[in-house]
Design a protein around this motif. Structure first.
Motif, mmCIF file in Angstrom:
data_model
loop_
_atom_site.group_PDB
_atom_site.id
_atom_site.type_symbol
_atom_site.label_atom_id
_atom_site.label_comp_id
_atom_site.label_asym_id
_atom_site.label_seq_id
_atom_site.Cartn_x
_atom_site.Cartn_y
_atom_site.Cartn_z
ATOM 1 N N LEU A 73 0.829 -1.208 0.000
ATOM 2 C CA LEU A 73 0.000 0.000 0.000
ATOM 3 C C LEU A 73 0.866 1.262 0.000
ATOM 4 N N ILE A 74 1.959 1.225 0.745
ATOM 5 C CA ILE A 74 2.859 2.389 0.796
ATOM 6 C C ILE A 74 3.512 2.616 -0.567
ATOM 7 N N VAL A 75 3.960 1.540 -1.201
ATOM 8 C CA VAL A 75 4.616 1.658 -2.509
ATOM 9 C C VAL A 75 3.674 2.248 -3.554
ATOM 10 N N SER A 76 2.405 1.867 -3.490
ATOM 11 C CA SER A 76 1.461 2.334 -4.511
ATOM 12 C C SER A 76 0.650 3.558 -4.065
ATOM 13 N N ALA A 77 0.968 4.131 -2.918
ATOM 14 C CA ALA A 77 0.225 5.273 -2.383
ATOM 15 C C ALA A 77 0.480 6.536 -3.215
ATOM 16 N N PRO A 78 -0.408 7.511 -3.107
ATOM 17 C CA PRO A 78 -0.154 8.801 -3.752
ATOM 18 C C PRO A 78 1.187 9.385 -3.278
ATOM 19 N N ASP A 79 1.799 10.175 -4.147
ATOM 20 C CA ASP A 79 3.180 10.647 -3.934
ATOM 21 C C ASP A 79 3.430 11.265 -2.564
ATOM 22 N N GLU A 80 2.599 12.218 -2.143
ATOM 23 C CA GLU A 80 2.877 12.916 -0.879
ATOM 24 C C GLU A 80 2.777 11.974 0.321
ATOM 25 N N LEU A 81 1.848 11.043 0.282
ATOM 26 C CA LEU A 81 1.685 10.070 1.361
ATOM 27 C C LEU A 81 2.855 9.094 1.367
ATOM 28 N N ARG A 82 3.224 8.612 0.194
ATOM 29 C CA ARG A 82 4.351 7.683 0.081
ATOM 30 C C ARG A 82 5.634 8.337 0.562
ATOM 31 N N ALA A 83 5.879 9.574 0.171
ATOM 32 C CA ALA A 83 7.104 10.276 0.577
ATOM 33 C C ALA A 83 7.170 10.425 2.095
ATOM 34 N N GLU A 84 6.028 10.683 2.714
ATOM 35 C CA GLU A 84 5.984 10.843 4.172
ATOM 36 C C GLU A 84 6.306 9.531 4.888
ATOM 37 N N LEU A 85 5.827 8.416 4.366
ATOM 38 C CA LEU A 85 5.949 7.132 5.054
ATOM 39 C C LEU A 85 7.239 6.378 4.731
ATOM 40 N N ALA A 120 2.950 2.437 13.277
ATOM 41 C CA ALA A 120 2.334 3.344 14.250
ATOM 42 C C ALA A 120 1.707 4.548 13.556
ATOM 43 N N ARG A 121 2.411 5.125 12.605
ATOM 44 C CA ARG A 121 1.892 6.296 11.883
ATOM 45 C C ARG A 121 0.647 5.932 11.079
ATOM 46 N N CYS A 122 0.710 4.809 10.371
ATOM 47 C CA CYS A 122 -0.441 4.395 9.551
ATOM 48 C C CYS A 122 -1.650 4.058 10.421
ATOM 49 N N ALA A 123 -1.422 3.523 11.609
ATOM 50 C CA ALA A 123 -2.536 3.189 12.506
ATOM 51 C C ALA A 123 -3.244 4.441 13.005
ATOM 52 N N GLN A 124 -2.538 5.577 13.008
ATOM 53 C CA GLN A 124 -3.100 6.830 13.525
ATOM 54 C C GLN A 124 -3.567 7.782 12.431
ATOM 55 N N VAL A 125 -3.153 7.543 11.198
ATOM 56 C CA VAL A 125 -3.426 8.496 10.127
ATOM 57 C C VAL A 125 -4.936 8.619 9.876
ATOM 58 N N ARG A 126 -5.366 9.838 9.616
ATOM 59 C CA ARG A 126 -6.780 10.128 9.354
ATOM 60 C C ARG A 126 -6.919 10.702 7.960
ATOM 61 N N ASP A 127 -7.993 10.353 7.298
ATOM 62 C CA ASP A 127 -8.229 10.929 5.976
ATOM 63 C C ASP A 127 -8.957 12.266 6.132
ATOM 64 N N ARG A 128 -8.744 13.119 5.171
ATOM 65 C CA ARG A 128 -9.381 14.434 5.176
ATOM 66 C C ARG A 128 -10.261 14.544 3.950
ATOM 67 N N LEU A 129 -11.398 15.165 4.124
ATOM 68 C CA LEU A 129 -12.340 15.305 3.017
ATOM 69 C C LEU A 129 -11.781 16.146 1.874
ATOM 70 N N VAL A 130 -10.770 16.968 2.156
ATOM 71 C CA VAL A 130 -10.196 17.798 1.098
ATOM 72 C C VAL A 130 -9.345 16.968 0.132
ATOM 73 N N GLN A 131 -8.929 15.787 0.551
ATOM 74 C CA GLN A 131 -8.129 14.919 -0.310
ATOM 75 C C GLN A 131 -9.026 14.231 -1.334
ATOM 76 N N ASP A 132 -8.419 13.770 -2.423
ATOM 77 C CA ASP A 132 -9.211 13.065 -3.427
ATOM 78 C C ASP A 132 -9.576 11.666 -2.939
ATOM 79 N N LEU A 133 -10.453 11.022 -3.654
ATOM 80 C CA LEU A 133 -10.986 9.714 -3.267
ATOM 81 C C LEU A 133 -9.880 8.666 -3.113
ATOM 82 N N GLU A 134 -8.947 8.622 -4.053
ATOM 83 C CA GLU A 134 -7.855 7.639 -3.988
ATOM 84 C C GLU A 134 -7.053 7.807 -2.704
ATOM 85 N N HIS A 135 -6.712 9.029 -2.382
ATOM 86 C CA HIS A 135 -5.927 9.313 -1.174
ATOM 87 C C HIS A 135 -6.694 8.888 0.073
#
Length: 174
Positions: free
Chosen positions: A53-65, A75-90
């Protein structure tokens, strides 16, 4: 077919009756080991899924992880929250990562609990096994306050299971 015939002939030729496997303590340990093994395998599969999932994630998310080590990624992925401002894929990738990371954490906690139960069981029922090379853990004796190898622990009073600090003989999940 030939193996079955050979086994039957050997069984018929023996002088003594063959005993079935012992139940009780042996079976109790077997089911604990099998359950822990299943948790470790499931944790490994979930870690592989999270990495994919990390390898195929959108660029900004992949770069962060990608800059984090595995425990920090989980730990980071278990806490991460999605935001409505992001696109559907993200948003869906974040949701999948969170779910997978939480599953990893639950499986690792389960494997650790089972490992502690296995070690407590062995301390209680066969402490002499813990003195064998590659079997025994390093323990902290509450009465001595120091790390000791199992061979030096008096068999009359083994340390309590919560005092276990390292379990080198059992593979770690993931």
């Amino acid at each position: 077919m030939l193996d079955a015939i050979r086994a039957a002939k050997e069984a018929m030729a023996t002088e003594h009756l063959i005993q079935p496997r012992l139940r009780g303590e042996r079976e109790a340990l077997r089911v604990l080991l099998a359950t822990r093994h299943g948790a470790v395998l499931a944790s490994t599969a979930a870690i592989n899924q999270l990495k994919a999932l990390i390898v195929s994630a959108p660029d900004e998310l992949r770069a962060e992880l990608r800059k984090l080590k595995r425990p920090a990624q989980i730990a980071r992925c278990a806490q991460v929250r999605d935001r409505l401002v992001q696109d559907l894929e993200h948003r869906m990738t974040v949701r999948a990562m969170r779910s997978t990371a939480q599953r990893i954490q639950a499986l690792q906690a389960e494997a650790k609990d089972l490992e502690n139960e296995i070690l407590a069981f062995v301390w209680q029922h066969a402490p002499e096994l813990l003195g064998l090379l590659g079997v025994g853990p390093i323990t902290r004796r509450p009465d001595l306050g120091q790390l000791v190898s199992p061979g030096t622990v008096p068999l009359g009073k083994p340390p309590s299971p919560p005092s276990l600090v390292s379990r080198r003989s059992l593979p770690r999940p993931g």
